[in-house]
Write a protein that holds these residues in place. Sequence first.
Motif, mmCIF file in Angstrom:
data_model
loop_
_atom_site.group_PDB
_atom_site.id
_atom_site.type_symbol
_atom_site.label_atom_id
_atom_site.label_comp_id
_atom_site.label_asym_id
_atom_site.label_seq_id
_atom_site.Cartn_x
_atom_site.Cartn_y
_atom_site.Cartn_z
ATOM 1 N N ASP A 183 -3.054 9.112 -9.617
ATOM 2 C CA ASP A 183 -4.260 9.918 -9.504
ATOM 3 C C ASP A 183 -3.979 11.198 -10.280
ATOM 4 N N SER B 95 0.849 -1.193 0.000
ATOM 5 C CA SER B 95 0.000 0.000 0.000
ATOM 6 C C SER B 95 0.877 1.233 0.000
ATOM 7 N N GLU B 96 0.302 2.357 -0.401
ATOM 8 C CA GLU B 96 1.085 3.575 -0.557
ATOM 9 C C GLU B 96 1.828 3.891 0.731
ATOM 10 N N THR B 97 3.059 4.386 0.558
ATOM 11 C CA THR B 97 3.940 4.480 1.719
ATOM 12 C C THR B 97 5.039 5.491 1.470
ATOM 13 N N GLU C 169 -3.171 14.350 -8.429
ATOM 14 C CA GLU C 169 -1.980 14.401 -7.584
ATOM 15 C C GLU C 169 -0.758 14.620 -8.469
ATOM 16 N N ILE D 44 -0.915 -0.349 -3.932
ATOM 17 C CA ILE D 44 0.021 -0.089 -5.040
ATOM 18 C C ILE D 44 0.495 -1.419 -5.633
ATOM 19 N N THR E 261 2.767 5.864 -4.623
ATOM 20 C CA THR E 261 1.318 6.053 -4.602
ATOM 21 C C THR E 261 0.715 5.474 -5.876
ATOM 22 N N ARG F 98 -4.037 3.529 -0.008
ATOM 23 C CA ARG F 98 -4.453 2.848 -1.234
ATOM 24 C C ARG F 98 -3.447 1.778 -1.660
ATOM 25 N N LEU G 92 1.854 15.096 -0.531
ATOM 26 C CA LEU G 92 2.111 13.682 -0.342
ATOM 27 C C LEU G 92 1.802 13.193 1.066
ATOM 28 N N TRP H 218 8.379 8.056 -1.923
ATOM 29 C CA TRP H 218 6.942 7.879 -1.717
ATOM 30 C C TRP H 218 6.435 7.062 -2.903
ATOM 31 N N TRP I 85 -1.879 12.692 1.108
ATOM 32 C CA TRP I 85 -2.415 11.712 0.166
ATOM 33 C C TRP I 85 -2.228 10.277 0.653
ATOM 34 N N VAL I 86 -1.047 9.959 1.208
ATOM 35 C CA VAL I 86 -0.768 8.565 1.560
ATOM 36 C C VAL I 86 -1.574 8.094 2.766
#
Length: 656
Positions: free
Chosen positions: A560, A494-496, A563, A589, A557, A587, A579, A555, A582-583
């Motif tokens: 989007d 997941s986004e990180t 973004e 990845i 993500t 979401r 960022l 990062w 957003w994270v």
Amino acid sequence: MTETMRPVAPPSSFGVTHPLDMVTAQEITAARRILVESGDLTETTRVPRILPVEPAKDLVLGHVDGADDFDRSLRVTLLETDSGAVREAVVSVTEGVVLDRRDVPTGTHPYGQPQYLFEEYERASEIVMADRRWQAAMARRGITDTSHSLVAPLAPGYFPHEGYAGHRMIRSLTFHRRYDGDNPWAHPVAGLIALVDLTAGEVVELTDEGEVPVPSGDWHYTPDHVGEPRTSLKPLEITQPEGPSFRVEGSLVRWENWTMRVGFNAQEGLVLNQISFRDGQEDRSVIYRASVPEMVVPYGDTDVTRYWISYFDAGEYLLGKNANSLKLGCDCLGVIHYFDAVVADDHGNPMPIPHAVCMHEEDYGILWKHTEVGEQPQVRRSRRLVLSYFATVGNYDYGFFWYFYLDGSIQMETKATGIVFVGAGEPGTENRHAPEIAPGILAPVHQHIFCARLDMAVDGLANSVEEEELVGIPIGPENPHGNAFTWRRTPLRSETARDADSEAGRRWYVTSTGRRNGVGKPTAYQLTPMAGPRLMAQPGSSAARRATFAQHHLWATPFDAAERFPAGEFPNQHAGDGLGTWVEAGRSIEDTDVVLWHTFGPTHIPRPEDWPVMPVDYSGFWLKPHGFLDSNPALDVPDWSQARHHGGDHQCSCGH
């Protein structure tokens, strides 16, 4: 397309042949006309920014050469100078209409302001120099002739306790130019700072804490002051008698196995689209879109004239709008192809930037080499394609260089140069935040933290991300001799946000979901950081809240379209966005359209050798194929020791 749906003006009528082509002067002119006719742009309206609306990926990927059935729209920021009100309009120059309008809530939390206008720099200077308190402060320092003084207008940061949140503000420091042509940066006026309300047209606060004399030393760097240039350097000529190896068709560039489209806009500057590498008879996608859309320059000094500094050179000043027109023999050497760019001026008119982007080839030493006993050595020389531009923002100059190599590697390098930002102190002053680099001239510690946005597309849009580390193995049954080590790959699901670790050799991989290489592994590209310190400003500080992207090296993500800028759309006087926010959505990845955001750049403790003009400071990163190809793709590079060159009979010699 039916007749009733036919565009009012097809893209080709604006000089556009592909959805990703640069914005043209005709399009900017058309957008302005549409806004004037709709009543959105009046005599008091200014245009801080015009950007292209990015076309949908499915439209781009499905585009057929010669087709004229796509829309071209521009996103226009509109500032009412009499009230400070801000709107954004989306204008279709294809349909000839305003598609959308929205108010930008600059007066409510988290606030934010559009990028600065060029005319606001001069206006802020006039406001400050007309202020009697400023005039008195200069006179107290013995400066009565201020006709050549430089009032440097600077983004003020975000400090709501000052009571001006939601107002369009700018801070101004003063540097004294003693005469026309003098170097003003050598004469900082310590302790004098003006806070200007641009809408009201007044200095709302003037701080004068300076008792330090203005440095008077002569510090120049231009030929008319430096003297005769050295004669020991002999000419170095770069020639390509048969012309360059690249081909250019509009915005499309082909060089060896590489193909890409060159773009440019007012905020990001150079953008590279649809980067692919040819493998046999197939052009395989690597990156859909690559740019450096933001950078922050936070200062580490507690002085009243500097504690608030954390410039966002893209989001507050617009890197692309400040791009240089490059010159052969100075900025670029060799056989050059230039790309011209067009941005909008403060009134929404086209502002051409001739030679904004330079493209050329460079020799880069040895590509590969091997000597087998009793056999002729095999050696091939490396070459790279270079695409670059330079932007000047105030005292600093930034070069952005993308390098493409014959082995499938991509390197991104920034070059920071120009004049370090300085203050004044008593000669011999010891300052833990600002070393003395010349008598009485102090240069505060600071960082240049760039953020690259890499919209990856490794063999298609379905990608995943993995993190790799080296792992030592304790002496024991698995490592009886103590010499063994291995590596560990960890999927990032997941986004990180992640950080570099040089001891662990930490790197990141973008892998393809649907394609395998010759050994059965997912094809991949590897991001190798050349990372420096992360943001040094402390958690909870204004700089840390506004530049969350600078707190980590990587990062990841999901894509989007909204973004696009890592510090948000309007970081000027904004409480914080981008960022770090957003994270929080968490979401996935995995097996999706992935974007990597990589932060990098130098932390600068200035030195005397940086004065009065700073040699280039380099930083950057690498993207390398890792199992993307089944073997070395540069085996067929010519052996120049056996090839004729320069159009004559001479042959290169490797000494055998």
